[in-house]
Motif scaffolding. Structure first.
Motif, PDB file in Angstrom:
ATOM      1  N   ILE A 299      48.143  -5.553  46.561  1.00 15.03           N
ATOM      2  CA  ILE A 299      48.985  -4.545  47.235  1.00 15.03           C
ATOM      3  C   ILE A 299      48.905  -4.685  48.760  1.00 15.03           C
ATOM      4  O   ILE A 299      49.394  -3.819  49.494  1.00 15.03           O
ATOM      5  CB  ILE A 299      48.610  -3.116  46.809  1.00 15.03           C
ATOM      6  N   GLY A 300      48.257  -5.767  49.209  1.00 15.54           N
ATOM      7  CA  GLY A 300      48.201  -6.027  50.635  1.00 15.54           C
ATOM      8  C   GLY A 300      47.095  -5.321  51.385  1.00 15.54           C
ATOM      9  O   GLY A 300      47.080  -5.334  52.622  1.00 15.54           O
ATOM     10  N   ASP A 301      46.143  -4.720  50.670  1.00  8.52           N
ATOM     11  CA  ASP A 301      45.034  -4.025  51.327  1.00  8.52           C
ATOM     12  C   ASP A 301      43.858  -4.996  51.456  1.00  8.52           C
ATOM     13  O   ASP A 301      42.888  -4.953  50.700  1.00  8.52           O
ATOM     14  CB  ASP A 301      44.631  -2.790  50.516  1.00  8.52           C
ATOM     15  N   ARG A 302      43.944  -5.862  52.435  1.00  8.92           N
ATOM     16  CA  ARG A 302      42.922  -6.890  52.603  1.00  8.92           C
ATOM     17  C   ARG A 302      41.561  -6.293  52.944  1.00  8.92           C
ATOM     18  O   ARG A 302      40.524  -6.769  52.474  1.00  8.92           O
ATOM     19  CB  ARG A 302      43.373  -7.843  53.711  1.00  8.92           C
ATOM     20  N   ASP A 303      41.565  -5.230  53.752  1.00  9.98           N
ATOM     21  CA  ASP A 303      40.308  -4.589  54.135  1.00  9.98           C
ATOM     22  C   ASP A 303      39.536  -4.125  52.902  1.00  9.98           C
ATOM     23  O   ASP A 303      38.334  -4.381  52.776  1.00  9.98           O
ATOM     24  CB  ASP A 303      40.596  -3.399  55.054  1.00  9.98           C
ATOM     25  N   GLN A 304      40.215  -3.479  51.983  1.00 11.36           N
ATOM     26  CA  GLN A 304      39.540  -2.979  50.784  1.00 11.36           C
ATOM     27  C   GLN A 304      39.103  -4.133  49.886  1.00 11.36           C
ATOM     28  O   GLN A 304      38.041  -4.072  49.262  1.00 11.36           O
ATOM     29  CB  GLN A 304      40.472  -2.039  50.012  1.00 11.36           C
ATOM     30  N   ALA A 305      39.900  -5.197  49.834  1.00  8.11           N
ATOM     31  CA  ALA A 305      39.523  -6.364  49.029  1.00  8.11           C
ATOM     32  C   ALA A 305      38.221  -6.966  49.555  1.00  8.11           C
ATOM     33  O   ALA A 305      37.318  -7.321  48.779  1.00  8.11           O
ATOM     34  CB  ALA A 305      40.642  -7.400  49.050  1.00  8.11           C
ATOM     35  N   ILE A 306      38.109  -7.063  50.887  1.00  6.77           N
ATOM     36  CA  ILE A 306      36.889  -7.626  51.474  1.00  6.77           C
ATOM     37  C   ILE A 306      35.695  -6.740  51.177  1.00  6.77           C
ATOM     38  O   ILE A 306      34.605  -7.222  50.821  1.00  6.77           O
ATOM     39  CB  ILE A 306      37.072  -7.812  52.990  1.00  6.77           C
ATOM     40  N   ARG A 307      35.863  -5.427  51.286  1.00  4.56           N
ATOM     41  CA  ARG A 307      34.746  -4.507  51.054  1.00  4.56           C
ATOM     42  C   ARG A 307      34.258  -4.588  49.607  1.00  4.56           C
ATOM     43  O   ARG A 307      33.050  -4.618  49.342  1.00  4.56           O
ATOM     44  CB  ARG A 307      35.162  -3.071  51.397  1.00  4.56           C
ATOM     45  N   LYS A 308      35.187  -4.603  48.686  1.00  2.00           N
ATOM     46  CA  LYS A 308      34.800  -4.675  47.267  1.00  2.00           C
ATOM     47  C   LYS A 308      34.128  -6.014  46.960  1.00  2.00           C
ATOM     48  O   LYS A 308      33.139  -6.075  46.227  1.00  2.00           O
ATOM     49  CB  LYS A 308      36.035  -4.495  46.380  1.00  2.00           C
ATOM     50  N   TRP A 309      34.674  -7.078  47.528  1.00  2.00           N
ATOM     51  CA  TRP A 309      34.103  -8.409  47.245  1.00  2.00           C
ATOM     52  C   TRP A 309      32.715  -8.546  47.869  1.00  2.00           C
ATOM     53  O   TRP A 309      31.820  -9.156  47.289  1.00  2.00           O
ATOM     54  CB  TRP A 309      35.041  -9.491  47.756  1.00  2.00           C
ATOM     55  N   ALA A 310      32.517  -7.955  49.044  1.00  2.00           N
ATOM     56  CA  ALA A 310      31.197  -7.967  49.674  1.00  2.00           C
ATOM     57  C   ALA A 310      30.189  -7.190  48.832  1.00  2.00           C
ATOM     58  O   ALA A 310      29.028  -7.604  48.688  1.00  2.00           O
ATOM     59  CB  ALA A 310      31.281  -7.385  51.082  1.00  2.00           C
ATOM     60  N   SER A 311      30.605  -6.060  48.260  1.00  2.00           N
ATOM     61  CA  SER A 311      29.706  -5.287  47.387  1.00  2.00           C
ATOM     62  C   SER A 311      29.310  -6.107  46.171  1.00  2.00           C
ATOM     63  O   SER A 311      28.151  -6.087  45.738  1.00  2.00           O
ATOM     64  CB  SER A 311      30.392  -3.984  46.952  1.00  2.00           C
ATOM     65  N   LEU A 312      30.266  -6.856  45.605  1.00  2.00           N
ATOM     66  CA  LEU A 312      29.962  -7.734  44.472  1.00  2.00           C
ATOM     67  C   LEU A 312      28.925  -8.778  44.878  1.00  2.00           C
ATOM     68  O   LEU A 312      27.978  -9.056  44.129  1.00  2.00           O
ATOM     69  CB  LEU A 312      31.246  -8.410  43.987  1.00  2.00           C
ATOM     70  N   GLY A 313      29.061  -9.355  46.066  1.00  2.00           N
ATOM     71  CA  GLY A 313      28.109 -10.358  46.530  1.00  2.00           C
ATOM     72  C   GLY A 313      26.703  -9.805  46.649  1.00  2.00           C
ATOM     73  O   GLY A 313      25.731 -10.481  46.295  1.00  2.00           O
ATOM     74  N   ARG A 314      26.569  -8.577  47.161  1.00  2.00           N
ATOM     75  CA  ARG A 314      25.239  -7.973  47.265  1.00  2.00           C
ATOM     76  C   ARG A 314      24.622  -7.762  45.889  1.00  2.00           C
ATOM     77  O   ARG A 314      23.426  -7.973  45.687  1.00  2.00           O
ATOM     78  CB  ARG A 314      25.316  -6.652  48.030  1.00  2.00           C
ATOM     79  N   ASN A 315      25.438  -7.375  44.934  1.00  2.00           N
ATOM     80  CA  ASN A 315      24.936  -7.210  43.569  1.00  2.00           C
ATOM     81  C   ASN A 315      24.457  -8.543  42.995  1.00  2.00           C
ATOM     82  O   ASN A 315      23.421  -8.615  42.334  1.00  2.00           O
ATOM     83  CB  ASN A 315      26.018  -6.626  42.667  1.00  2.00           C
ATOM     84  N   LEU A 316      25.242  -9.595  43.257  1.00  2.00           N
ATOM     85  CA  LEU A 316      24.872 -10.907  42.721  1.00  2.00           C
ATOM     86  C   LEU A 316      23.532 -11.374  43.275  1.00  2.00           C
ATOM     87  O   LEU A 316      22.730 -11.976  42.559  1.00  2.00           O
ATOM     88  CB  LEU A 316      25.965 -11.932  43.047  1.00  2.00           C
ATOM     89  N   LEU A 317      23.280 -11.101  44.565  1.00  2.00           N
ATOM     90  CA  LEU A 317      22.024 -11.553  45.171  1.00  2.00           C
ATOM     91  C   LEU A 317      20.811 -10.834  44.597  1.00  2.00           C
ATOM     92  O   LEU A 317      19.680 -11.297  44.767  1.00  2.00           O
ATOM     93  CB  LEU A 317      22.076 -11.371  46.685  1.00  2.00           C
ATOM     94  N   ASP A 318      21.032  -9.699  43.934  1.00  2.00           N
ATOM     95  CA  ASP A 318      19.926  -9.030  43.235  1.00  2.00           C
ATOM     96  C   ASP A 318      19.585  -9.739  41.928  1.00  2.00           C
ATOM     97  O   ASP A 318      18.520  -9.504  41.354  1.00  2.00           O
ATOM     98  CB  ASP A 318      20.293  -7.568  42.931  1.00  2.00           C
ATOM     99  N   GLU A 319      20.511 -10.627  41.457  1.00  2.00           N
ATOM    100  CA  GLU A 319      20.342 -11.257  40.148  1.00  2.00           C
ATOM    101  C   GLU A 319      20.122 -12.763  40.233  1.00  2.00           C
ATOM    102  O   GLU A 319      19.428 -13.341  39.394  1.00  2.00           O
ATOM    103  CB  GLU A 319      21.592 -11.003  39.282  1.00  2.00           C
ATOM    104  N   ILE A 320      20.710 -13.415  41.226  1.00  2.00           N
ATOM    105  CA  ILE A 320      20.706 -14.874  41.275  1.00  2.00           C
ATOM    106  C   ILE A 320      20.397 -15.359  42.678  1.00  2.00           C
ATOM    107  O   ILE A 320      20.457 -14.598  43.648  1.00  2.00           O
ATOM    108  CB  ILE A 320      22.070 -15.454  40.814  1.00  2.00           C
ATOM    109  N   GLU A 321      20.088 -16.666  42.796  1.00  2.00           N
ATOM    110  CA  GLU A 321      19.805 -17.269  44.084  1.00  2.00           C
ATOM    111  C   GLU A 321      21.120 -17.582  44.825  1.00  2.00           C
ATOM    112  O   GLU A 321      22.137 -17.866  44.191  1.00  2.00           O
ATOM    113  CB  GLU A 321      19.017 -18.569  43.899  1.00  2.00           C
TER     114      GLU A 321
END
Length: 765
Positions: A299-321
Motif C-alpha cells: 500500500i506504499g507505506d515503506r516506513d511501516q514495512a521497514i519497522r515491521k521487518w526490523a522487528s522480525l530481524g530482532r526476533n531472529l537474532l534471539d534464535e539464530i546467528e
C-alpha cells in the motif's frame, strides 16, 4: 609434521573456506517481495538427496515461489565422484564445480542450499556398501543438526529407501531422512541442539517409478502449473532454468512451460502433506510480522514495512546467528527496504597466509529519503562505537582496517532509532578492464608454494626427469627435499638446496634409478618441516572463480612399458587425460574432428574418448567412416559411453549396444582370458589390476554378438561380468569396446591401466 596430518589440515581449511559467501548482489523489488512472502508463509521444507543434480528443481521452484515455503536442499555430497562434461576436473576439483552449480541453481529457483561432508565415492550398487564407507553416526548428527536449525515442517526425499533408488547413495539419503526426522525430536539426542518435531517424511515419487500412482489413494498429487507474476514465468520454466545450471553433468534442458505432475508417498510420520500444500499463511509472531511488512509495502507505506521487518530481524537474532542462511536472507531484504549498499571487502585475492591486507567496510545510502545512522562497526581488528549514532549522509562512510584474515564485519545501523544488525562476510572485490567489477570468494594461500609439471610422471625409461616449480615470496637461499612415498611410507628422499628468486623457480630432477616399480607419490618438504602446497584455480562463467589449496604432489608411476609406438588418432570426449598420457609416454597423436576426415587415413589406431558418442553428434552419423577405417586394417578402440535404461546402439562396424552393467568395487577379482590382447605388447599380470580407484568399470555392452570377451570380473556378491571389454574382427582390422574406467585410473597413475591401454591400441597391428 607428518604428511597425512598435514593433508587432513588442508582439507579442514578448505571445508571452512567454502562456508563464506563471496558475491554482493542486491535484491530487486520482485526478489525482495518473494523473500518476504516466504517469511510470511511460516512454511519450511527440507528436500534431501545424495548428490548435486539429484534435486527436483521444478518442485523446489514451486515450493519456494507458489507455496512461499522456505525450501532448502540438503545434498549429502558435493558430487566429487561424478564425471565432467565441461572440463577435465575430477575428484575434489569437480566437487567444487558441482557445489557451486547447486548454489547457482538455488539462485534461480529461490531455494536454499546445504551440504553434509559425505564423500562421493562414485556409483554404489547397495546401501550396505555405502555404510561401510560413510560414517553413519556422524552423518546422522550433521543431518539432525541441520533439521533442528532449519526447523522444517516436512522432509521430502527424492528417492525411496530401497533398491528402487537405483544407487546406494540414493537409498542411504532416504534412510537417513527417516532416521533423522525421528532423532531430531528426541530430547536425549545431541544435548547441544534443541529438539524439533518434523511432521512427516514423504518421497517425491513419479510415474517413472510407479505407473499406478494416478490411481493410488495413498499418493498425494500436486499440479506444478502456474504463473508467478513477481518472477515473470511459470514455476516449471523457473525450475528448468535452475536445472540447466548443472552444466558439468550435461543437465541443460529446454524450457517447458507446460503443466507438470508431481506425486508423493508417505515414508514416515503422520503429517498431512496434502493440506500443507495449500496456500494458508502462517500465524506465528514472526510470520505475522513478515505479512504486515508485505502489506505495508503493497500500500506504499515503506516506513511501516521497514519497522515491521526490523522487528522480525530482532526476533531472529534471539534464535539464530547473524551468519546463518535465514538471517542472511532477512538482511538482504532489509538492505533493499532501506536502500543502502553495504559490503566488507579486500581488493586482493588470493591472500597469503599471515600477510597484512587492507579490508574495507563500505556503507552508502542509495536512497537519501531514508534516514539512517551508524551505531557500531566490528571487524577482526576494529571495534568502533558511536553514542549517539552518527547520521549517514549520501556519501556514506568508508572504514579501512589492516588485517591478516578478513572474515566478516558486523555493522549496527538505526532507522529512526530502530536498531538492526548487518552481518557482512568478507569478499574480494576486483576490477577487470574487460569485465568491470566482480567478486571472488577470498582464498588464503601459503607464501611458499609449489606445483609439479605433470599430475602423473610415467617412469618407463631411463633418464626420466621430474619437473616442478617453487614459488618464493622473497629472494633467499633455501633447502628442500623431493620426497617419494608409497602411501604414508617414505621410499626415497632427494635433498636440494639453492637460491630461490622472488616468484616462480623451475627445477628438473633426474628420477632415482632404484625407485621400486610401484605407484608412488612425490611431494616437496621445505626446510625440513613445511610440506609445500599447490593452489588450484577453478573458473567457469556460471560459477565464478574459486581456489583450492592442496598438497603439491605428483604421482610417479614406475612401470615397464613396451617401447613400440604407433600413430594414434584421438576423438575427444567429455574430459579425460588418455591423449595427454599417451603423448607423455612418446606416442604421436592427431586430434580427429568432424572437419578432419583426411586424418583417418594417417593413423594406425583411433581412440574414442569417454562419452564421445554422447557429446559429438557427428560420430553417431559416422558409421560408414568407422567401417571403412576398420575394414582397411585400422584398430578402433571405443571407451565408455553412457546409455539410458533402454540401451544405446553404437554405429560400429560390428553391431554393439551399450548397456548399464557396471562394477563399482575397484578391487573386484579379475580373471584374464587367454587372449592375445592381454599378452602383447605387454604381458599383463594380476598386479596390473591392483591399486585401481573408485570402480572397475561402467556402462558395459548389453548386446555384443560377434565380439569376444577379454576379461571376467567377479563382484563380492558373486556376480560375474564377462562384458567389460570385448573385441571383434572386421575386414582387416578390429573393433574394441571397453567400459573399464581407464579414464579414472590414468590420472591416479595406475601402471596397469596404461599397460592395458597400450595393448588395446596395439591389438592386431
Amino acid at each position: 609434521m607428518p604428511l597425512q596430518k598435514f593433508t587432513a589440515i588442508i582439507v579442514l581449511l578448505l571445508s571452512m573456506s567454502q562456508m563464506a559467501q563471496a558475491q554482493y548482489r542486491p535484491l530487486n523489488q520482485s526478489e525482495a517481495l518473494a523473500e518476504m512472502q516466504r517469511f510470511g508463509s511460516g512454511k519450511r521444507v527440507l528436500y534431501m538427496a545424495a548428490h548435486p543434480d539429484d534435486e527436483n528443481t521444478r518442485l523446489i521452484a514451486w515450493l519456494s515461489n507458489a507455496l512461499d515455503a522456505e525450501t532448502t536442499y540438503l545434498s549429502l555430497t558435493r558430487g566429487s565422484g561424478g564425471q565432467n562434461l565441461i572440463g577435465d576436473e575430477l575428484g575434489p576439483d569437480l566437487g567444487i564445480i558441482r557445489e557451486h552449480e547447486l548454489l547457482a541453481a538455488r539462485g534461480v529457483d529461490g531455494g536454499n542450499q546445504r551440504f553434509t561432508d559425505a564423500h562421493d565415492f562414485g556409483y554404489s550398487k547397495s546401501v550396505a556398501e555405502v555404510w561401510t564407507k560413510w560414517n553413519h553416526e556422524d552423518l546422522q548428527l550433521q543431518a539432525v543438526r541441520t533439521i533442528r536449525e532449519l526447523k522444517p515442517d516436512f522432509i521430502i526425499t527424492r528417492f525411496p529407501p530401497d533398491e528402487r533408488a537405483g544407487h546406494g547413495h540414493h537409498t542411504a539419503s532416504a534412510e537417513l531422512a527417516m532416521e533423522c526426522a525421528e532423532l531430531a525430536a528426541d530430547p536425549n539426542y545431541d544435548a547441544q541442539t534443541a529438539p524439533w518435531e518434523v511432521q512427516g517424511v514423504w518421497w517425491n515419487t513419479s510415474i517413472w517409478w510407479d505407473a499406478s500412482l494416478k490411481d493410488d489413494p495413498e499418493a498425494v498429487y500436486l499440479d506444478l502449473s502456474g504463473f508467478d507474476p513477481l518472477l515473470g514465468d511459470t514455476y516449471g520454466a523457473i525450475g528448468d532454468a535452475a536445472r540447466s545450471m548443472h552444466k558439468c553433468q550435461g543437465f541443460g534442458v529446454a524450457i517447458d512451460r507446460g503443466p507438470r505432475e508431481e506425486y508423493f508417498k508417505k515414508l514416515w510420520g503422520g503429517g498431512d502433506l496434502a493440506g500443507y500444500l495449500k496456500h494458508e499463511k502462517g500465524s506465528d509472531a514472526n510470520s505475522l510480522l513478515a505479512q504486515d511488512a508485505v502489506f505495508a509495502l503493497s500500500i506504499g507505506d515503506r516506513d511501516q514495512a521497514i519497522r515491521k521487518w526490523a522487528s522480525l530481524g530482532r526476533n531472529l537474532l534471539d534464535e539464530i546467528e547473524p551468519s546463518s542462511d535465514r538471517y542472511t536472507r532477512w538482511q538482504q531484504v532489509m538492505l533493499h527496504l532501506v536502500g543502502i549498499y553495504a559490503e566488507y571487502y579486500t581488493q586482493e585475492n588470493p591472500i597469503v597466509w599471515g600477510d597484512t591486507v587492507e579490508a574495507t567496510v563500505a556503507l552508502q545510502p542509495l536512497d537519501t529519503s531514508v534516514h539512517l545512522s551508524i551505531a557500531a562497526v566490528v571487524t577482526e581488528t576494529k571495534n568502533m562505537g558511536m553514542n549517539p549514532a552518527a547520521p549517514l549522509n549520501g556519501e556514506g562512510i568508508v572504514l579501512k582496517a589492516q588485517t591478516t584474515a578478513p572474515h566478516s564485519a558486523h555493522v549496527r545501523l538505526e532507522y529512526d532509532s530502530i536498531p538492526f544488525v548487518v552481518h557482512l562476510p568478507a569478499a574480494a572485490k576486483l576490477v577487470d578492464r574487460a569485465v568491470g567489477e566482480y567478486r571472488e570468494k577470498i582464498a588464503f594461500v601459503p607464501g611458499y608454494r609449489a606445483k609439479f609439471d605433470k599430475t602423473v610422471t610415467w617412469y618407463y625409461r631411463k633418464n626420466t626427469t621430474l619437473g616442478y616449480s617453487i614459488y618464493s615470496p622473497v629472494v633467499g637461499k633455501k633447502q628442500w627435499a623431493v620426497v617419494f612415498t608409497e602411501g604414508i611410507n617414505q621410499v626415497e628422499k632427494v635433498p636440494v638446496s639453492g637460491v630461490l628468486q622472488k616468484g616462480w623457480n623451475h627445477f628438473e630432477l633426474a628420477l632415482p634409478k632404484d625407485l621400486p616399480r610401484r605407484n608412488l607419490s612425490a611431494s616437496i618438504l621445505l626446510d625440513g618441516e613445511h610440506w609445500l602446497q599447490e593452489v588450484i584455480k577453478i573458473s567457469y562463467p556460471h560459477i565464478g572463480t574459486h581456489y583450492r589449496s592442496a598438497l603439491a604432489q605428483t604421482k610417479v608411476s614406475v612401470l615397464e612399458l613396451d617401447k613400440k609406438r604407433i600413430k594414434i588418432g584421438y576423438i575427444e570426449g567429455a574430459g579425460d587425460v588418455m591423449d595427454e598420457t599417451l603423448e607423455a609416454v612418446g606416442y604421436e597423436l592427431v586430434r580427429i574432428t568432424e572437419d578432419t576426415p583426411e586424418l583417418w587415413g594417417e593413423v594406425d589406431a583411433v581412440l574414442v574418448g569417454i562419452r564421445a558418442f554422447n557429446t559429438e553428434a557427428w560420430l553417431m552419423d559416422s558409421g560408414d567412416r568407422l567401417a571403412q577405417f576398420v575394414r582397411n586394417g585400422g584398430n578402433l578402440v571405443v571407451t565408455y559411453t553412457t546409455a539410458s535404461r533402454a540401451g544405446m546402439p553404437l554405429p560400429l562396424p560390428v553391431s554393439l549396444t551399450v548397456g548399464r552393467d557396471r562394477v563399482t568395487e575397484e578391487d573386484a577379482a579379475v580373471t584374464q582370458k587367454n587372449v592375445r590382447v592381454l599378452q602383447e605388447p605387454n604381458t599383463l599380470e594380476a598386479a596390473d589390476f591392483e591399486g585401481w580407484v573408485q570402480e572397475r568399470g561402467l556402462y558395459f555392452p548389453s548386446e555384443y554378438e560377434g565380439y569376444n570377451p577379454v576379461i571376467s570380473i567377479t563382484e563380492s556378491t558373486g556376480t560375474v561380468y564377462e562384458n567389460s571389454t570385448v573385441i571383434a574382427e572386421y575386414g582387416k582390422g578390429s573393433v574394441i569396446y571397453t567400459g573399464l574406467s581407464i579414464f579414472r585410473e590414468l590420472p591416479a597413475g595406475v601402471p596397469g591401466a596404461l599397460r592395458l591401454l597400450q595393448n588395446l591400441l596395439h591389438y592386431d597391428l
